[in-house]
Scaffold this motif. Structure first.
Motif, PDB file in Angstrom:
ATOM      1  N   ASP A 264       2.171  10.287  11.614  1.00 18.11           N
ATOM      2  CA  ASP A 264       1.266   9.906  10.652  1.00 18.11           C
ATOM      3  C   ASP A 264       0.737   8.778  11.601  1.00 18.11           C
ATOM      4  O   ASP A 264       1.078   8.077  11.894  1.00 18.11           O
ATOM      5  N   THR A 265      -0.835   9.006  11.975  1.00 18.65           N
ATOM      6  CA  THR A 265      -1.484   7.932  12.780  1.00 18.65           C
ATOM      7  C   THR A 265      -1.720   6.664  12.016  1.00 18.65           C
ATOM      8  O   THR A 265      -1.920   5.838  12.978  1.00 18.65           O
ATOM      9  N   GLU A 266      -1.425   6.548  10.934  1.00 19.64           N
ATOM     10  CA  GLU A 266      -1.750   5.457  10.163  1.00 19.64           C
ATOM     11  C   GLU A 266      -0.288   4.471  10.201  1.00 19.64           C
ATOM     12  O   GLU A 266      -0.769   3.322  10.389  1.00 19.64           O
ATOM     13  N   THR A 267       0.733   4.868  10.009  1.00 20.57           N
ATOM     14  CA  THR A 267       1.878   4.103   9.907  1.00 20.57           C
ATOM     15  C   THR A 267       2.548   4.448  11.265  1.00 20.57           C
ATOM     16  O   THR A 267       3.690   3.568  11.434  1.00 20.57           O
TER      17      THR A 267
ATOM     18  N   LEU B 275       3.348  16.748   1.776  1.00 19.51           N
ATOM     19  CA  LEU B 275       2.799  15.532   1.854  1.00 19.51           C
ATOM     20  C   LEU B 275       2.570  14.953   0.455  1.00 19.51           C
ATOM     21  O   LEU B 275       2.336  15.430  -0.463  1.00 19.51           O
ATOM     22  N   SER B 276       3.144  13.802   0.480  1.00 18.96           N
ATOM     23  CA  SER B 276       2.945  13.122  -1.000  1.00 18.96           C
ATOM     24  C   SER B 276       1.433  12.698  -1.220  1.00 18.96           C
ATOM     25  O   SER B 276       1.304  12.534  -2.261  1.00 18.96           O
ATOM     26  N   MET B 277       0.667  12.586  -0.005  1.00 20.67           N
ATOM     27  CA  MET B 277      -0.652  12.324  -0.169  1.00 20.67           C
ATOM     28  C   MET B 277      -1.450  13.412   0.452  1.00 20.67           C
ATOM     29  O   MET B 277      -1.728  13.105   1.620  1.00 20.67           O
ATOM     30  N   THR B 278      -1.835  14.508  -0.188  1.00 16.68           N
ATOM     31  CA  THR B 278      -2.468  15.563   0.415  1.00 16.68           C
ATOM     32  C   THR B 278      -3.504  15.245   1.247  1.00 16.68           C
ATOM     33  O   THR B 278      -4.199  15.954   1.835  1.00 16.68           O
ATOM     34  N   GLU B 279      -4.401  14.173   0.525  1.00 18.08           N
ATOM     35  CA  GLU B 279      -5.529  13.820   1.327  1.00 18.08           C
ATOM     36  C   GLU B 279      -5.462  13.217   2.558  1.00 18.08           C
ATOM     37  O   GLU B 279      -6.530  13.077   3.428  1.00 18.08           O
TER      38      GLU B 279
ATOM     39  N   THR C   5       0.944  -1.305  -0.041  1.00 18.08           N
ATOM     40  CA  THR C   5      -0.024   0.046   0.236  1.00 18.08           C
ATOM     41  C   THR C   5       0.791   1.153   0.190  1.00 18.08           C
ATOM     42  O   THR C   5       1.927   1.401   0.752  1.00 18.08           O
ATOM     43  N   PRO C   6       0.567   2.255  -0.799  1.00 21.24           N
ATOM     44  CA  PRO C   6       1.470   3.500  -0.823  1.00 21.24           C
ATOM     45  C   PRO C   6       1.466   4.063   0.684  1.00 21.24           C
ATOM     46  O   PRO C   6       0.337   4.088   1.180  1.00 21.24           O
ATOM     47  N   ILE C   7       2.616   4.628   1.001  1.00 25.95           N
ATOM     48  CA  ILE C   7       2.829   5.353   2.173  1.00 25.95           C
ATOM     49  C   ILE C   7       2.789   6.836   2.205  1.00 25.95           C
ATOM     50  O   ILE C   7       3.586   7.268   1.160  1.00 25.95           O
ATOM     51  N   ASN C   8       2.083   7.572   2.784  1.00 25.23           N
ATOM     52  CA  ASN C   8       2.453   9.055   2.722  1.00 25.23           C
ATOM     53  C   ASN C   8       3.699   9.358   3.543  1.00 25.23           C
ATOM     54  O   ASN C   8       3.906   8.950   4.391  1.00 25.23           O
ATOM     55  N   THR C   9       4.414  10.273   2.716  1.00 25.52           N
ATOM     56  CA  THR C   9       5.500  10.785   3.313  1.00 25.52           C
ATOM     57  C   THR C   9       5.358  12.361   3.560  1.00 25.52           C
ATOM     58  O   THR C   9       4.738  12.888   2.759  1.00 25.52           O
ATOM     59  N   VAL C  10       5.984  12.725   4.827  1.00 29.18           N
ATOM     60  CA  VAL C  10       5.813  14.268   5.241  1.00 29.18           C
ATOM     61  C   VAL C  10       7.310  14.843   5.133  1.00 29.18           C
ATOM     62  O   VAL C  10       8.112  14.372   6.102  1.00 29.18           O
TER      63      VAL C  10
END
Length: 517
Positions: free
Chosen positions: A125-128, A65-69, A33-38
């Motif tokens: 990042d609360t998901e990762t 953010l790599s995933m702004t959403e 799954t793609p990971i959001n990078t900050v």
């Protein structure tokens, strides 16, 4: 032989497992799954952010953010700790905000004036569970470090204003940070050197004297610290302070306190700072050499290399010495000066016979101008010093003359020059320049009718004035019944007043001034 075969077999098995594992990881990449990078950036991190006490520290770094959403999946935490390694390498940590943008009022803990800090933003990042950081170097400054502190009376209550070196003004400093009213403001007392009395942290002292509510304030923030009575071992029954100061037997930038002097209700109290460890407060009423309290002091106290504290009694009309800490019983008491020879020009410190109405420093270091009122209702100028150059008998007295200074007995404000031989004093809306050498008034300046002078202070140096002609300044406060104004006069090298160079408005009735540095 079997041993060698076993080693070869084990090596082949390990190689096979490694190869197989690598292939498994490669094949599994299709299901990741793609990971959001900050990323957190801010050009402010390249230097030091200076923020003043009483102001708001505002920090807002740029988030990429790599995933702004996924912005709503981030948690923020602003952490602060002291980065002064001389204090502790494991300073306490404090979380001061959990918002993305920091807006924090600098007022008290965890920040200390003058100390360096690291303010760190952690973005999780609360998901990762991945946390990204950015560090700011922050220094806590004091914008009220240098400038003119102005004490005002506003319908009976005191307030403070501050004039900065760039000539900007801030009003309502006292009322904006202190809840207790300052009733009947009378005088500012600032020490020019560090005090170690054990009551407060080591540093300079700021006292505001008033009819009621006289107090010690934080020298840097001007927030109340202690009530007047707390400064004494036994609080005076009647509290009418006119002097609360610290004196030194040295001069220049290396001065340190040798004795503290309070004049309250006309009586002296001393603080013997050098004699014993621990907390040092002001003692009981000092006694005369006869063991009585039958005296009433003029509101002045000075010291120097030849005398710890020199005061004047308007009852017996004479000077007294207060000795700093020693092993003699005289320490802290009123002490007579040794008799001097009948030298022309000198006077007897123990027998002046006049009433002191004004005193200030002169144009010679450790020398003072005292204006006296005689029984003949005439003014006299007595000059003396606190630097003794005689090993036999003290030669502290210098001269005395009858003054040709009309109106000085009824002056409203006054100050002596420390550059030239002049005393500046006011009557109503007129300032007069009295010259000691010629014993005459050599110049006057008149404000508009009804704008009367309430305060005068002389400043020998000002950091913003580079020209030699502006190396001295007269600061004058006026009151027209509605508004207080303050003026700068850039004095000439000969002490001339001339015309004012700056005017400041919007004050209450100015009752005192002090240069803070």
């Amino acid at each position: 032989m079997n041993f060698k075969n076993n080693k070869i077999l084990s090596a082949l098995l390990l190689l096979t497992l490694t190869y197989t594992t690598g292939c498994y990881k490669d094949k599994s990449n299709d299901g990741l799954t793609p990971i959001n990078t900050v990323q957190i950036t801010d050009p402010l991190t390249a230097g030091t952010v200076t923020v003043f006490q009483g102001d708001v520290l505002r920090l807002k770094p740029t988030l990429t953010l790599s995933m702004t959403e996924k912005m709503d999946k981030l948690e923020f935490s602003w952490l602060v700790y002291n980065s002064n390694g001389q204090i502790s390498l494991a300073s306490p940590r404090a979380v001061i905000s959990n918002q993305y943008e920091l807006n924090y009022l600098i007022q008290g803990e965890p920040f200390i004036l003058g100390e360096p800090y690291i303010v760190r933003l952690a973005v999780k990042d609360t998901e990762t569970g991945v946390i990204s950081y950015i560090n700011y170097k922050v220094s806590i400054g004091n914008k009220y470090g240098t400038g003119w502190l102005v004490l005002e009376d506003k319908a009976g209550n005191g307030d403070l204003s501050f004039i900065f070196p760039d000539s900007t003004v801030e009003h309502q400093i006292y009322s904006s940070r202190n809840t207790a009213p300052l009733v009947g403001p009378k005088k500012l007392e600032l020490t020019p050197f560090v005090i170690t009395d054990g009551i407060s942290d080591v540093g300079k002292r700021l006292y505001i004297l008033a009819e009621t509510g006289s107090q010690e304030y934080n020298y840097l923030t001007m927030v109340k610290k202690f009530d007047y009575g707390f400064e004494f071992y036994i609080a005076p029954t009647i509290q009418k302070p006119t002097v609360m100061t610290w004196l030194s037997t040295t001069s220049g930038s290396t001065r340190s306190a040798n004795i503290g002097i309070v004049i309250n209700n006309g009586k002296a109290h001393s603080n013997l700072v050098g004699g014993f460890p621990g907390t040092k407060k002001w003692g009981d009423i000092a006694l005369t050499p006869q063991g009585t309290t039958n005296y009433s002091l003029a509101p002045y106290a000075v010291g120097g290399p030849g005398v710890a504290a020199m005061i004047y009694d308007n009852t017996s009309k004479r000077f007294y010495n207060i000795i700093a800490f020693s092993n003699t019983p005289g320490a802290g008491s009123l002490t007579a000066f040794p008799a001097i020879a009948n030298t022309p020009g000198q006077f007897d410190l123990n027998n002046v016979g006049k009433t002191m109405i004004f005193q200030d420093s002169s144009d010679v270091v450790h020398t003072y101008n005292s204006v006296m009122k005689g029984d003949d209702n005439l003014p006299y100028l007595y000059r003396y010093k606190t630097a003794n150059t005689s090993t036999a008998t003290p030669n502290l007295s210098i001269s005395n003359i009858q003054m040709n200074a009309p109106g000085i007995l009824n002056y409203t404000a006054a100050a002596s020059s420390t550059n030239t031989g002049h005393i500046y004093y006011s009557n109503a809306n007129v300032i007069s320049r009295y010259e000691v050498g010629s014993n005459s008034i050599v110049e006057t300046y008149t404000f508009p009718a009804g704008e009367n002078v309430t305060a005068i202070k002389y400043a020998k140096y000002n950091f913003n004035d580079k020209e030699a002609v502006k190396r001295a300044r007269l600061v004058v406060g006026t009151w027209n019944g509605t508004e207080g104004k303050l003026y700068y006069f850039a004095l000439s090298q000969t002490g001339s007043i001339g015309s004012y160079t700056k005017q400041f408005t919007g004050f209450g009735k100015i009752v005192d001034l002090a240069y803070k540095y």
